[in-house]
Design a protein around this motif. Structure first.
Motif, short mmCIF file in Angstrom:
data_model
loop_
_atom_site.label_atom_id
_atom_site.label_comp_id
_atom_site.label_asym_id
_atom_site.label_seq_id
_atom_site.Cartn_x
_atom_site.Cartn_y
_atom_site.Cartn_z
N LEU A 15 38.41 30.07 -15.05
CA LEU A 15 38.47 28.93 -14.13
C LEU A 15 37.22 28.79 -13.29
O LEU A 15 36.96 27.70 -12.73
CB LEU A 15 39.69 29.07 -13.21
N ARG A 16 36.47 29.87 -13.17
CA ARG A 16 35.31 29.85 -12.29
C ARG A 16 34.32 28.76 -12.72
O ARG A 16 33.97 28.65 -13.89
CB ARG A 16 34.64 31.22 -12.29
N GLY A 17 33.91 27.99 -11.77
CA GLY A 17 33.00 26.87 -12.06
C GLY A 17 33.71 25.56 -11.81
O GLY A 17 33.52 24.93 -10.77
N PRO A 18 34.59 25.14 -12.75
CA PRO A 18 35.32 23.88 -12.52
C PRO A 18 36.31 23.97 -11.37
O PRO A 18 36.73 22.95 -10.84
CB PRO A 18 36.05 23.66 -13.85
N TYR A 19 36.72 25.20 -11.02
CA TYR A 19 37.69 25.39 -9.94
C TYR A 19 37.08 26.23 -8.82
O TYR A 19 36.31 27.16 -9.09
CB TYR A 19 38.94 26.10 -10.46
N SER A 20 37.47 25.93 -7.59
CA SER A 20 37.10 26.79 -6.47
C SER A 20 38.10 27.94 -6.39
O SER A 20 39.20 27.86 -6.96
CB SER A 20 37.12 26.00 -5.16
N GLU A 21 37.75 29.00 -5.68
CA GLU A 21 38.65 30.15 -5.56
C GLU A 21 39.99 29.74 -4.96
O GLU A 21 41.03 30.27 -5.32
CB GLU A 21 38.00 31.24 -4.70
N ALA A 22 39.96 28.80 -4.03
CA ALA A 22 41.19 28.38 -3.37
C ALA A 22 42.16 27.69 -4.33
O ALA A 22 43.35 27.58 -4.04
CB ALA A 22 40.86 27.44 -2.21
N GLU A 23 41.66 27.25 -5.51
CA GLU A 23 42.50 26.54 -6.46
C GLU A 23 43.08 27.44 -7.55
O GLU A 23 43.93 27.00 -8.33
CB GLU A 23 41.70 25.42 -7.13
N TYR A 24 42.62 28.69 -7.64
CA TYR A 24 43.04 29.56 -8.74
C TYR A 24 44.57 29.71 -8.80
O TYR A 24 45.18 29.65 -9.86
CB TYR A 24 42.43 30.95 -8.60
N GLY A 25 45.17 29.91 -7.64
CA GLY A 25 46.61 30.17 -7.62
C GLY A 25 47.43 29.02 -8.14
O GLY A 25 48.50 29.23 -8.74
N SER A 26 46.95 27.80 -7.95
CA SER A 26 47.71 26.63 -8.41
C SER A 26 47.83 26.59 -9.92
O SER A 26 48.72 25.94 -10.47
CB SER A 26 47.05 25.34 -7.90
N VAL A 27 46.92 27.31 -10.61
CA VAL A 27 46.99 27.40 -12.07
C VAL A 27 47.71 28.67 -12.51
O VAL A 27 48.60 28.65 -13.36
CB VAL A 27 45.55 27.39 -12.67
N ILE A 28 47.35 29.79 -11.91
CA ILE A 28 47.84 31.10 -12.36
C ILE A 28 49.34 31.26 -12.12
O ILE A 28 50.07 31.77 -12.98
CB ILE A 28 47.04 32.22 -11.67
N LEU A 29 49.82 30.85 -10.95
CA LEU A 29 51.23 31.08 -10.62
C LEU A 29 52.20 30.35 -11.56
O LEU A 29 53.12 30.98 -12.10
CB LEU A 29 51.49 30.69 -9.16
N PRO A 30 52.06 29.05 -11.80
CA PRO A 30 53.01 28.38 -12.69
C PRO A 30 52.93 28.89 -14.13
O PRO A 30 53.95 28.98 -14.82
CB PRO A 30 52.64 26.90 -12.60
N ILE A 242 60.37 27.81 2.96
CA ILE A 242 59.66 26.59 3.35
C ILE A 242 58.52 26.25 2.40
O ILE A 242 58.23 25.08 2.16
CB ILE A 242 59.14 26.73 4.81
N ASN A 243 57.88 27.26 1.83
CA ASN A 243 56.71 27.04 0.98
C ASN A 243 57.14 26.66 -0.43
O ASN A 243 57.94 27.35 -1.05
CB ASN A 243 55.84 28.30 0.95
N SER A 244 56.61 25.57 -0.96
CA SER A 244 57.08 25.05 -2.24
C SER A 244 56.78 25.99 -3.40
O SER A 244 57.61 26.16 -4.31
CB SER A 244 56.47 23.67 -2.52
N ARG A 245 55.62 26.64 -3.39
CA ARG A 245 55.28 27.51 -4.51
C ARG A 245 56.16 28.76 -4.53
O ARG A 245 56.68 29.15 -5.58
CB ARG A 245 53.81 27.93 -4.42
N THR A 246 56.30 29.41 -3.38
CA THR A 246 57.11 30.62 -3.36
C THR A 246 58.58 30.29 -3.59
O THR A 246 59.31 31.08 -4.20
CB THR A 246 56.93 31.37 -2.02
N TYR A 247 59.02 29.13 -3.12
CA TYR A 247 60.39 28.68 -3.42
C TYR A 247 60.59 28.57 -4.93
O TYR A 247 61.60 29.01 -5.48
CB TYR A 247 60.64 27.33 -2.75
N ALA A 248 59.63 27.98 -5.62
CA ALA A 248 59.74 27.79 -7.07
C ALA A 248 59.82 29.14 -7.79
O ALA A 248 60.62 29.32 -8.71
CB ALA A 248 58.55 26.98 -7.58
N ILE A 249 58.99 30.09 -7.36
CA ILE A 249 59.00 31.41 -7.99
C ILE A 249 60.33 32.10 -7.75
O ILE A 249 60.92 32.69 -8.67
CB ILE A 249 57.84 32.26 -7.46
#
Length: 668
Positions: A15-30, A242-249
């Motif tokens: 992901l490095r390059g097209p994505y910033s570090e802050a965006e990695y989790g939005s891909v890896i977690l789901p 409250i957090n949508s990502r952790t709720y989903a997991i």
């Protein structure tokens, strides 16, 4: 686990390059969730397809699938997909990979709606636009996340470790999502400790709830520990997040365990209790440290004012820290005591401030009073510092129950486990210490009162009465004694007063009044009033009061000032500047530790501790407040005398000698 987590996270290189570090989790977690679901479904694909074909209704499919996939170790699947795709099969058609994945995820049963919380369809499309989709899918397709390879507990650890990495890379307070497993296991053991025998009974049915559930780590540990005591126990898990990502997991994780997905609900626990009509056997929580509640202030205050019916009726903490709101919520969610005497038990992780913040009559003190007077606090355990990922501050486990055993009633146990931590080989964030299995056993034995007196490790434990932490704050008044003299300094001070500065002729009238000393306020006011009238200066009652307050200075040789009107006419007035307070513990001097003993206890304390030093002081009973404080550190403080002066002098001479030697070497 660290190896697996690193392997999963290594997709970040792609992901490095097209994505910033802050965006990695939005891909890896789901993608991690999807791969886990796929591995869980893999052995049951044929049965799943057969049931999907045979039955059309969601409830029918769920019931039959659960029955067909149930084993001794697994409650059976309660979710499915109508799609034929897997990650491997989707990759076989690279030109339509994005469409295949969207079809795959869209085919999941309605109870598995977690990918909406991830915005997964958008994630897939962005990956395709940035030419990274195939590489990411290939990476995850190789990872074995089957239950045989990764247990539910390990999977929970993996999810939280990934979230920690994601939040850390985004500089986003990782610790609020990640409760260290050693802390969770200790909390669970303490909550279960008094119920261990009952939990082994046949037909055991229990509910476990976490109002700050995160990814469900506490629920997983609690569930597995209870099943280790009784494999046949029926356990229902509940959580709000409250957090949508952790709720989903969390929701996906509970589905995999065969739990009812509707038992995990999204929302802010402080604003809306999504399980308002339910109470639970066990409540576990690690609320975020130091979080304010400004954003929900109106809702919380409305519930507080709801005629004693709301969760927050006992009191409100300062807006800057919501910890005690979560404490009240946890206490309110314990199940009521039934006819057999069984009630609810709870454990919550808190920082040090709920023990002592706020004086008598404040919201925090009132909350502590509610907890202690209702005998809800069973034990408080002090943990070593550096136990959590985002803070090194002191932390405590509060163990609550509304059904104490006979020998524990009316008491609170304080356990000092600060010296029991084991230093980690490699720190994670601020976490440098951990509770080993042996440490945990030692603490639980201390809680249960079964410590071996000959054991090498003795955990300090002290038991107190609930009222040992109660006290009265008493206002001690001293008489108002003022000396009056119209000196140049006093006249200048009057000129600076906002309500007096613009009174025409006042300064001149004061200058012509002379500098005679008055030791009686009534005489001074009478003479000055006559003088001002003769000078044509007219003051209101409020201005006359402000005038003598500004000119008068304390003088113990002056006459007492007495009230000239009202219900207190003729009585000595108190001097606000000399007002002091005394904290009088319940039970001082051997008096009963009861609210009814207020007067006799305080009067005895006042006569012994105050009167000998200020003979003319008195108590203003109307200002008396009841307070509660748990001075944990003070109870375990051990005095260490300073080193002998000779030893300190010897050290200083040695250091000076070393410095002089170094200086000579430099000069040479």
């Amino acid at each position: 686990m660290s190896v697996l987590s690193s392997f999963v996270w290594s997709v970040a290189d792609t992901l490095r390059g097209p994505y910033s570090e802050a965006e990695y989790g939005s891909v890896i977690l789901p993608f991690t969730v999807l791969r886990r679901l796929e591995c869980v479904m893999e052995p049951h694909r044929e049965v799943m397809a057969e049931i999907v074909t045979q039955y059309s209704g969601e409830q029918q499919r769920r019931t039959h699938l659960k029955i067909r996939t149930r084993t001794e170790d697994n409650a059976g699947l309660s979710f499915w997909t109508t799609s034929d795709y897997t990650l491997e099969k989707a990759l076989q058609d690279p030109d339509n990979l994005a469409e295949n994945l969207i079809d795959y995820v869209s085919g999941f049963s309605a109870n598995l709606d977690v990918f909406k919380s991830f915005g997964f369809e958008s994630v897939i499309k962005v990956l395709e636009e940035r030419n990274r989709l195939a590489q990411v899918v290939q990476h995850f397709e190789k990872i074995d996340l089957s239950p045989e390879a990764v247990s539910n507990a390990d999977m929970g650890d993996l999810f939280e470790n990934l979230i920690y990495r994601f939040a850390e890379s985004a500089n986003d307070g990782a610790g609020q999502f990640y409760t260290p497993r050693d802390v969770v296991r200790l909390l669970v053991d303490l909550v279960y400790a008094e119920d261990t025998d009952a939990l082994r009974d046949r037909g055991t049915v229990r509910s476990i709830y976490d109002p700050t559930v995160g990814t469900g780590g506490m629920l997983t540990v609690a569930d597995e520990h209870l099943h280790s005591l009784n494999p046949d126990a029926s356990i229902a898990l509940f959580g709000q997040e409250i957090n949508s990502r952790t709720y989903a997991i969390c929701k996906a994780d509970l589905l995999i365990k065969g739990q009812d997905p509707s038992n995990v609900r999204q929302g802010d626990t402080l604003v809306e209790d999504r399980f308002e009509d339910r109470r639970f056997d066990y409540v576990l929580s690690n609320p975020p440290f130091g979080t304010d509640w400004k954003a929900v202030e109106a809702e919380v205050k409305n519930e507080h004012a709801r005629g004693g019916q709301g969760r927050f009726a006992p009191g409100l903490p300062a807006v800057g820290d919501a910890a005690m709101l979560f404490l009240l919520h946890v206490a309110a969610k314990m199940r009521d005591v039934d006819e057999t005497g069984r009630g609810g038990r709870a454990g919550i992780v808190l920082n040090g401030s709920p023990l002592f913040n706020g004086g008598a009559g404040s919201g925090p003190s009132e909350i502590r009073g509610h907890m202690l007077e209702n005998d809800l606090v069973e034990a408080i355990v002090a943990l070593p510092n550096d136990m959590f990922y985002n803070t090194g501050i002191a932390t405590y486990l509060w163990i609550l129950t509304n059904s104490k055993s006979e020998e524990r009633r009316g008491t609170v146990q304080l356990i000092d486990a600060t010296a029991l931590g084991t230093k980690m080989r490699k720190s994670i964030g601020s976490k440098r210490m951990e509770i080993s299995d042996q440490n945990r056993e030692d603490i639980v034995r201390a809680f249960a009162g079964t410590q071996d007196e000959e054991a090498s490790v003795q955990v300090p434990v002290k038991t107190f009465s609930n009222r040992d932490f109660a006290y009265w704050t008493v206002a001690v008044e001293r008489p108002l004694q003022l000396r009056f003299q119209c000196t140049p300094e006093a006249i200048a001070a009057v000129s600076e007063q906002k309500s007096l500065a613009n009174v025409d002729g006042l300064a001149e009238a004061l200058e012509s009044f002379g500098d005679e000393i008055y030791l009686n306020r009534e005489t001074f006011n009478k003479d000055l009033g006559s003088h001002l009238k003769s000078c044509g200066v007219d003051l209101s009652a409020a201005q006359r009061k402000k005038l003598w307050q500004t000119i008068g200075v304390h003088d113990e040789t002056a006459d007492y000032c007495r009230a000239t009107s009202g219900k207190n006419k003729g009585e000595i007035e108190p001097d606000p500047a000399l007002r002091d307070t005394e904290n009088v513990p319940f039970g001082w001097g051997g008096y009963p530790k009861t609210h009814e003993a207020l007067r006799e206890t305080v009067e005895a304390y006042f006569d012994a501790e105050v009167k000998p030093h200020v003979h003319d002081a008195w108590i203003d009973w109307e200002k008396t407040k009841t307070g509660y404080e748990i001075p944990f550190t003070r109870q375990f403080y051990t005095y260490e005398p300073p080193r002998p002066l000779d030893e300190i002098d010897a050290d200083l001479e040695r250091v000076v000698g070393e410095i002089m030697t170094l200086l000579r070497e430099v000069e040479a």
